[in-house]
Design a protein around this motif. Structure first.
Motif, PDB file in Angstrom:
ATOM      1  N   LYS A 211      53.673  20.831  -0.158  1.00 12.63           N
ATOM      2  CA  LYS A 211      54.441  21.846  -0.874  1.00 12.63           C
ATOM      3  C   LYS A 211      55.194  21.307  -2.084  1.00 12.63           C
ATOM      4  CE  LYS A 211      56.419  22.522   2.915  1.00 12.63           C
ATOM      5  NZ  LYS A 211      57.202  22.775   4.078  1.00 12.63           N
ATOM      6  N   GLY A 212      55.105  20.015  -2.346  1.00  9.08           N
ATOM      7  CA  GLY A 212      55.922  19.370  -3.369  1.00  9.08           C
ATOM      8  C   GLY A 212      55.703  19.820  -4.800  1.00  9.08           C
ATOM      9  N   LYS A 213      54.485  20.095  -5.195  1.00  2.30           N
ATOM     10  CA  LYS A 213      54.190  20.448  -6.585  1.00  2.30           C
ATOM     11  C   LYS A 213      53.325  21.704  -6.671  1.00  2.30           C
ATOM     12  CE  LYS A 213      54.314  15.645  -8.086  1.00  2.30           C
ATOM     13  NZ  LYS A 213      53.566  14.535  -8.657  1.00  2.30           N
ATOM     14  N   PRO A 214      53.913  22.859  -6.309  1.00  6.74           N
ATOM     15  CA  PRO A 214      53.112  24.094  -6.375  1.00  6.74           C
ATOM     16  C   PRO A 214      52.824  24.497  -7.827  1.00  6.74           C
ATOM     17  CG  PRO A 214      55.375  24.639  -5.889  1.00  6.74           C
ATOM     18  CD  PRO A 214      55.273  23.125  -5.866  1.00  6.74           C
ATOM     19  N   ILE A 215      51.745  25.207  -8.017  1.00  9.26           N
ATOM     20  CA  ILE A 215      51.432  25.778  -9.326  1.00  9.26           C
ATOM     21  C   ILE A 215      52.412  26.896  -9.624  1.00  9.26           C
ATOM     22  CG2 ILE A 215      49.688  27.059 -10.639  1.00  9.26           C
ATOM     23  CD1 ILE A 215      47.562  25.652  -8.827  1.00  9.26           C
ATOM     24  N   HIS A 216      52.716  27.669  -8.579  1.00 12.25           N
ATOM     25  CA  HIS A 216      53.640  28.786  -8.712  1.00 12.25           C
ATOM     26  C   HIS A 216      54.258  29.077  -7.344  1.00 12.25           C
ATOM     27  CE1 HIS A 216      55.277  32.179 -10.880  1.00 12.25           C
ATOM     28  NE2 HIS A 216      54.866  33.014  -9.958  1.00 12.25           N
ATOM     29  N   ALA A 217      55.518  29.459  -7.308  1.00 12.47           N
ATOM     30  CA  ALA A 217      56.200  29.797  -6.062  1.00 12.47           C
ATOM     31  C   ALA A 217      56.626  31.258  -6.091  1.00 12.47           C
ATOM     32  CB  ALA A 217      57.415  28.899  -5.857  1.00 12.47           C
ATOM     33  N   LEU A 218      56.358  31.964  -5.004  1.00 12.34           N
ATOM     34  CA  LEU A 218      56.730  33.370  -4.854  1.00 12.34           C
ATOM     35  C   LEU A 218      57.750  33.448  -3.720  1.00 12.34           C
ATOM     36  CD1 LEU A 218      53.065  34.721  -4.887  1.00 12.34           C
ATOM     37  CD2 LEU A 218      54.608  34.556  -6.844  1.00 12.34           C
ATOM     38  N   LYS A 219      58.942  34.032  -3.986  1.00 17.36           N
ATOM     39  CA  LYS A 219      60.014  33.935  -2.991  1.00 17.36           C
ATOM     40  C   LYS A 219      60.768  35.225  -2.701  1.00 17.36           C
ATOM     41  CE  LYS A 219      60.892  29.142  -4.204  1.00 17.36           C
ATOM     42  NZ  LYS A 219      61.863  28.134  -4.568  1.00 17.36           N
ATOM     43  N   ASN A 220      60.391  36.358  -3.260  1.00 15.68           N
ATOM     44  CA  ASN A 220      61.255  37.538  -3.152  1.00 15.68           C
ATOM     45  C   ASN A 220      60.996  38.451  -1.955  1.00 15.68           C
ATOM     46  OD1 ASN A 220      59.008  39.022  -3.838  1.00 15.68           O
ATOM     47  ND2 ASN A 220      59.795  39.727  -5.806  1.00 15.68           N
ATOM     48  N   GLY A 221      60.061  38.118  -1.070  1.00 13.90           N
ATOM     49  CA  GLY A 221      59.815  38.932   0.120  1.00 13.90           C
ATOM     50  C   GLY A 221      58.771  40.017  -0.072  1.00 13.90           C
ATOM     51  N   HIS A 222      58.526  40.380  -1.296  1.00 14.54           N
ATOM     52  CA  HIS A 222      57.472  41.356  -1.633  1.00 14.54           C
ATOM     53  C   HIS A 222      56.813  40.836  -2.914  1.00 14.54           C
ATOM     54  CE1 HIS A 222      55.611  45.326  -1.214  1.00 14.54           C
ATOM     55  NE2 HIS A 222      55.567  45.341  -2.535  1.00 14.54           N
ATOM     56  N   SER A 223      56.137  39.704  -2.764  1.00 16.36           N
ATOM     57  CA  SER A 223      55.612  38.975  -3.917  1.00 16.36           C
ATOM     58  C   SER A 223      54.240  39.471  -4.316  1.00 16.36           C
ATOM     59  CB  SER A 223      55.533  37.482  -3.585  1.00 16.36           C
ATOM     60  OG  SER A 223      56.806  37.000  -3.231  1.00 16.36           O
ATOM     61  N   LYS A 224      54.046  39.598  -5.619  1.00 18.08           N
ATOM     62  CA  LYS A 224      52.765  40.049  -6.156  1.00 18.08           C
ATOM     63  C   LYS A 224      52.182  38.963  -7.055  1.00 18.08           C
ATOM     64  CE  LYS A 224      54.203  44.852  -6.255  1.00 18.08           C
ATOM     65  NZ  LYS A 224      54.384  46.050  -7.085  1.00 18.08           N
ATOM     66  N   PHE A 225      50.860  38.802  -6.949  1.00 18.68           N
ATOM     67  CA  PHE A 225      50.154  37.864  -7.812  1.00 18.68           C
ATOM     68  C   PHE A 225      48.890  38.534  -8.317  1.00 18.68           C
ATOM     69  CE2 PHE A 225      47.014  34.498  -8.557  1.00 18.68           C
ATOM     70  CZ  PHE A 225      47.696  33.744  -9.501  1.00 18.68           C
ATOM     71  N   LYS A 226      48.744  38.577  -9.645  1.00 22.19           N
ATOM     72  CA  LYS A 226      47.573  39.177 -10.273  1.00 22.19           C
ATOM     73  C   LYS A 226      46.587  38.069 -10.631  1.00 22.19           C
ATOM     74  CE  LYS A 226      46.379  42.342 -14.027  1.00 22.19           C
ATOM     75  NZ  LYS A 226      46.943  43.150 -15.117  1.00 22.19           N
TER      76      LYS A 226
END
Length: 177
Positions: free
Chosen positions: A81-96
């Motif tokens: 988990k040390g170097k993610p490309i992107h982190a989603l943390k808000n509980g209702h995360s969206k990724f396109k």
């Protein structure tokens, strides 16, 4: 008399662009959401779906208790988990999905990744033949893909139906003028 036919033709072209640019929203894991022990493995769920460029995946989880990390393949395999490309943390995360190819998602919570809370999504290329999808990790007993109605199959899916009815409307419009 040629003018209404010209307008009908332009209308059909516009409708074609509109139908071909449909993007879909998927909820990771289906009804279960992004949890430690889903009713179906995440990769099995992903194998049953067809993801395309501009589709969106939504991760539902309890904010502050979990997160989603988009990582490289090696980090996915090792649950790093040390170097993610992107982190989603808000509980209702969206990724396109911006491009075709594999995308690797892991849980950002302590040991959840090592306990199975991770997902590979393979996004199809825009001109990919939907009958030949390669999956990253085949399942020993794959579930059958959802079936389309007979009408949708004959007409080429929902876009085909829209095209068909558009042709009928254009023909009626042309004959009225």
């Amino acid at each position: 008399m040629e003018y209404p036919l010209y307008i009908s033709f332009l209308f059909l072209i516009f409708l074609g662009f509109f139908c071909s640019s449909q993007a879909y929203t998927f909820y990771a894991g289906g009804k279960s959401g992004w949890i430690l022990k889903p009713s179906e493995s995440y990769n099995h769920w992903a194998e049953r779906n067809r993801f395309q460029v501009n589709d969106t995946i939504v991760f539902k989880y309890k904010k502050g208790h979990d997160s989603v990390l988009i990582v490289h393949k090696d980090d996915y395999i090792k649950c790093k988990k040390g170097k993610p490309i992107h982190a989603l943390k808000n509980g209702h995360s969206k990724f396109k999905f911006p491009k075709s190819g594999p995308f690797y998602f892991i849980s950002g919570h302590a040991a959840n990744c090592k306990n199975g809370e991770k997902l590979i999504v393979v996004v199809l290329s825009p001109n990919h033949n939907k009958t030949s999808v390669e999956t990253p990790s085949p399942s020993p007993s794959p579930a059958p893909a959802p079936t389309k109605s007979a009408a949708a199959s004959i007409m080429g899916g929902s876009s085909g139906l829209v095209w068909f009815f558009s042709l009928i409307i254009a023909a009626i419009f042309s004959s009225l003028v």
